[in-house]
Design an enzyme around this catalytic site. Structure first.
Site, PDB file in Angstrom:
ATOM      1  N   LYS A   1      -9.918  18.329  79.966  1.00 58.00           N
ATOM      2  CA  LYS A   1     -11.021  18.188  80.922  1.00 58.00           C
ATOM      3  C   LYS A   1     -10.791  19.170  82.056  1.00 58.00           C
ATOM      4  CE  LYS A   1     -14.753  15.683  81.700  1.00 58.00           C
ATOM      5  NZ  LYS A   1     -15.705  15.111  80.741  1.00 58.00           N
TER       6      LYS A   1
ATOM      7  N   ASP B   1     -20.460  18.611  81.786  1.00 51.75           N
ATOM      8  CA  ASP B   1     -20.269  17.229  82.243  1.00 51.75           C
ATOM      9  C   ASP B   1     -21.123  17.117  83.504  1.00 51.75           C
ATOM     10  OD1 ASP B   1     -18.495  14.681  81.810  1.00 51.75           O
ATOM     11  OD2 ASP B   1     -18.249  15.074  83.925  1.00 51.75           O
TER      12      ASP B   1
HETATM   13  P1  NDP Z   1     -25.402  14.731  85.087  1.00 51.74           P
HETATM   14  O1  NDP Z   1     -24.857  15.546  86.191  1.00 51.74           O
HETATM   15  O2  NDP Z   1     -26.419  15.323  84.184  1.00 51.74           O
HETATM   16  O3  NDP Z   1     -26.010  13.376  85.670  1.00 51.74           O
HETATM   17  C1  NDP Z   1     -25.260  12.463  86.408  1.00 51.74           C
HETATM   18  C2  NDP Z   1     -26.220  11.408  86.933  1.00 51.74           C
HETATM   19  O4  NDP Z   1     -25.481  10.349  87.534  1.00 51.74           O
HETATM   20  C3  NDP Z   1     -27.142  11.952  88.012  1.00 51.74           C
HETATM   21  O5  NDP Z   1     -28.381  11.302  87.918  1.00 51.74           O
HETATM   22  C4  NDP Z   1     -26.401  11.592  89.291  1.00 51.74           C
HETATM   23  O6  NDP Z   1     -27.213  11.484  90.440  1.00 51.74           O
HETATM   24  C5  NDP Z   1     -25.897  10.223  88.903  1.00 51.74           C
HETATM   25  N1  NDP Z   1     -24.783   9.828  89.744  1.00 51.74           N
HETATM   26  C6  NDP Z   1     -23.654  10.531  90.018  1.00 51.74           C
HETATM   27  N2  NDP Z   1     -22.877   9.851  90.854  1.00 51.74           N
HETATM   28  C7  NDP Z   1     -23.539   8.699  91.120  1.00 51.74           C
HETATM   29  C8  NDP Z   1     -23.261   7.566  91.916  1.00 51.74           C
HETATM   30  N3  NDP Z   1     -22.125   7.511  92.621  1.00 51.74           N
HETATM   31  N4  NDP Z   1     -24.146   6.554  91.939  1.00 51.74           N
HETATM   32  C9  NDP Z   1     -25.295   6.631  91.230  1.00 51.74           C
HETATM   33  N5  NDP Z   1     -25.626   7.676  90.457  1.00 51.74           N
HETATM   34  C10 NDP Z   1     -24.755   8.690  90.416  1.00 51.74           C
HETATM   35  O7  NDP Z   1     -24.144  14.213  84.258  1.00 51.74           O
HETATM   36  P2  NDP Z   1     -24.080  13.660  82.771  1.00 51.74           P
HETATM   37  O8  NDP Z   1     -25.315  12.886  82.462  1.00 51.74           O
HETATM   38  O9  NDP Z   1     -23.684  14.768  81.893  1.00 51.74           O
HETATM   39  O10 NDP Z   1     -22.824  12.683  82.862  1.00 51.74           O
HETATM   40  C11 NDP Z   1     -22.944  11.315  83.244  1.00 51.74           C
HETATM   41  C12 NDP Z   1     -21.699  10.566  82.799  1.00 51.74           C
HETATM   42  O11 NDP Z   1     -21.557  10.645  81.386  1.00 51.74           O
HETATM   43  C13 NDP Z   1     -20.366  11.076  83.363  1.00 51.74           C
HETATM   44  O12 NDP Z   1     -19.468   9.982  83.520  1.00 51.74           O
HETATM   45  C14 NDP Z   1     -19.855  11.976  82.253  1.00 51.74           C
HETATM   46  O13 NDP Z   1     -18.451  12.135  82.299  1.00 51.74           O
HETATM   47  C15 NDP Z   1     -20.284  11.173  81.045  1.00 51.74           C
HETATM   48  N6  NDP Z   1     -20.366  11.917  79.793  1.00 51.74           N
HETATM   49  C16 NDP Z   1     -21.183  13.020  79.686  1.00 51.74           C
HETATM   50  C17 NDP Z   1     -21.275  13.690  78.479  1.00 51.74           C
HETATM   51  C18 NDP Z   1     -22.222  14.807  78.290  1.00 51.74           C
HETATM   52  O14 NDP Z   1     -22.361  15.254  77.133  1.00 51.74           O
HETATM   53  N7  NDP Z   1     -22.920  15.282  79.287  1.00 51.74           N
HETATM   54  C19 NDP Z   1     -20.444  13.296  77.323  1.00 51.74           C
HETATM   55  C20 NDP Z   1     -19.702  12.074  77.525  1.00 51.74           C
HETATM   56  C21 NDP Z   1     -19.658  11.449  78.724  1.00 51.74           C
HETATM   57  P3  NDP Z   1     -27.246  12.677  91.527  1.00 51.74           P
HETATM   58  O15 NDP Z   1     -28.113  13.712  90.916  1.00 51.74           O
HETATM   59  O16 NDP Z   1     -27.803  12.036  92.742  1.00 51.74           O
HETATM   60  O17 NDP Z   1     -25.819  13.137  91.717  1.00 51.74           O
END
Ligand code: NDP
Length: 444
Positions: free
Chosen positions: A126, A166
């Site tokens: 990571k 991510d």
């Molecule tokens: P993105 O950056 O696309 O989206 C993250 C989302 O979560 C945004 O809507 C963000 O809001 C929100 N968010 C972040 N922090 C908070 C918080 N403290 N409270 C509420 N909402 C929050 O990321 P991903 O969708 O790619 O990733 C999301 C999760 O999934 C992570 O844990 C990642 O590690 C996991 N993951 C992702 C993979 C992937 O293929 N993308 C694969 C496996 C796991 P804002 O815009 O306001 O920050």
């Protein structure tokens, strides 16, 4: 003291100020107790657990870049190359102000078991930076990505370490990173996944984590003679994972009524209109609040508390430790039946224990969100073969991988007389392959 407890204490003592890493290690080691006890002498003599919790390598570097005002900015960059027993390091890059070495160690550690569960030859890693892409111009994001990759390119390669996206790293960032890798090394190779379709990306990679999560959910509900169809669903986050989880859950007849971002959450009793969310998040890079201004009947609430909305299924898809025990209590009291983690470790340990002790069926992220990395590995296969598969082919493989993961997790939980405890099942099933490879490869 048990071997697992000894190693956990050592991790806490030797890795101070890294609470998320401690939490991830504790969950895994507690699950592995039953396996370790059966063969304790052998594992101790090989220091298997001490090696498992220690990254093979951590690269930490300076990322200088110039902002639109001409001011020099400096961020921290990292790559944690955690475990390469079963394949090249594989795991995303996260760009978010909260990123530090401890967060990336927790994510890299989880990745080892997740990648093992996919059945594909990928090790755990990571990386990322405390850079915040939010509010930056495209030029600033490009300048940052180019500087980040100038350093990182010395340590990665298609058969060595293959990062992906991510939080904060989507198609735009991967494009800039790939361009700079190619420029630095002269190599046109599958060194990153999540690439655009015009330069080696795989169909369905964008959708894969969210789709895979819902394929996994489907197996969980089927195992309980139930269906997704007709269920009320809450999905947290509104990023890559959340958007495509909503899309697939809706296709399967579920009704998603709530989503959020880090500022607040929306509630739409008529079912979320995903086209509007995509326009706000993927096109305009705006805030989820705008949904309530655009869709009649929808409301927006500032701050946390999305768990107060009554649902049958809760899919946390935002970030680590977003759901604590108070939220878990509300979900249980409101009759929530299933939780599957789209994000990595979105549920605190206390909340996880409460959920599992109160009759909610729970699937941990390392199994439930493995569809993203699995499809990244499919992208690597296509790059190596210099071929592109159709969307149907990739989706069918992804679907089968998620079914296989469910079966591995379910059967490991049953083998150790803990049927339905998918936390234990996922950790054990992930561990077995990695430990076998580590032992076979000697003391390295
Ligand atoms: P993105 O950056 O696309 O989206 C993250 C989302 O979560 C945004 O809507 C963000 O809001 C929100 N968010 C972040 N922090 C908070 C918080 N403290 N409270 C509420 N909402 C929050 O990321 P991903 O969708 O790619 O990733 C999301 C999760 O999934 C992570 O844990 C990642 O590690 C996991 N993951 C992702 C993979 C992937 O293929 N993308 C694969 C496996 C796991 P804002 O815009 O306001 O920050």
């Amino acid at each position: 003291m048990s071997y697992t407890d000894e190693v956990y204490e050592r991790v806490v003592a030797q890795n101070p100020n890294e609470p998320e890493f401690h939490q991830a290690v504790k969950e895994v080691l507690d699950s592995l107790k039953v396996v370790i006890e059966k063969n304790e002498e052998k594992y101790r003599s090989l220091s298997i657990l001490e090696r498992l919790v220690e990254p093979e390598r951590i690269i930490s570097f300076r990322v200088p870049w110039i902002d639109d005002k001409g001011v020099v900015q400096v961020n921290k960059g990292y790559r944690v190359q955690f475990n390469s027993a079963i394949g090249p390091y594989k795991g995303g890059l996260r760009f978010h102000p909260s990123v530090n070495q401890g967060i990336l160690k927790f994510l890299g550690f989880e990745q080892i078991f997740k990648n093992s569960l996919t059945g594909l030859p990928i090790g755990g890693g990571k990386g990322g930076s405390n850079f915040d892409p939010k509010g930056k111009s495209d030029r600033e994001v490009m300048a940052f990505c180019q500087s980040f990759m100038t350093e990182l390119s010395k340590y990665i390669g298609a058969d060595m370490d293959v990062p992906a996206g991510d939080i904060g790293v989507g198609g735009r960032e991967i494009g800039f990173l790939y361009g700079q890798y190619k420029r630095n090394t002269g190599l046109y190779e599958g060194v990153l996944t999540g690439k655009g379709l015009s330069y080696g990306g795989s169909l369905v990679r964008t959708e894969a984590t969210g789709y895979g999560l819902v394929y996994m959910l489907n197996e969980m509900v089927k195992a309980n003679n139930d269906t997704i169809s007709g269920k009320t669903i809450t999905v947290t986050g509104s990023g890559n994972v959340a958007i495509y989880a909503v899309q697939k859950a809706t296709q399967l007849g579920g009704k998603v009524v709530a989503m959020c971002d880090s500022n607040g959450y929306i509630y739409d009793p008529n079912g979320i209109n995903l086209d509007v969310v995509k326009d706000i998040k993927e096109v305009k890079r705006g805030r989820i609040k705008e949904y309530a201004d655009r869709v009649e009947g929808a409301s927006y609430t500032e701050g946390k508390g999305i768990w107060n909305i009554k649902c049958d299924i809760y899919l946390p898809c935002a970030t680590q430790n977003e759901l604590d025990v108070d939220g878990a209590k509300v979900l249980a009291a409101n009759g929530c039946k299933y939780i599957a983690e789209g994000a990595n470790m979105p549920t605190t340990l206390e909340a996880t224990n409460y959920i599992m002790n109160n009759g909610i069926i729970f699937m941990p992220g390392k199994a439930a969100n493995a569809g993203g990395v699995a499809t990244s590995a499919l992208e690597m296969s296509q790059n190596s073969a210099r071929l592109s598969w159709t969307a149907e082919e990739v989706d069918a493989k992804l679907h089968q991988i998620m079914i296989d993961i469910f079966q591995k997790v379910d059967s490991a939980s049953k083998r150790y007389d803990m049927a339905g405890n998918y936390v234990v099942g996922a950790n054990i099933a992930g561990f077995e392959k990695v430990v076998d490879a580590m032992i076979a490869q000697g003391i390295v």
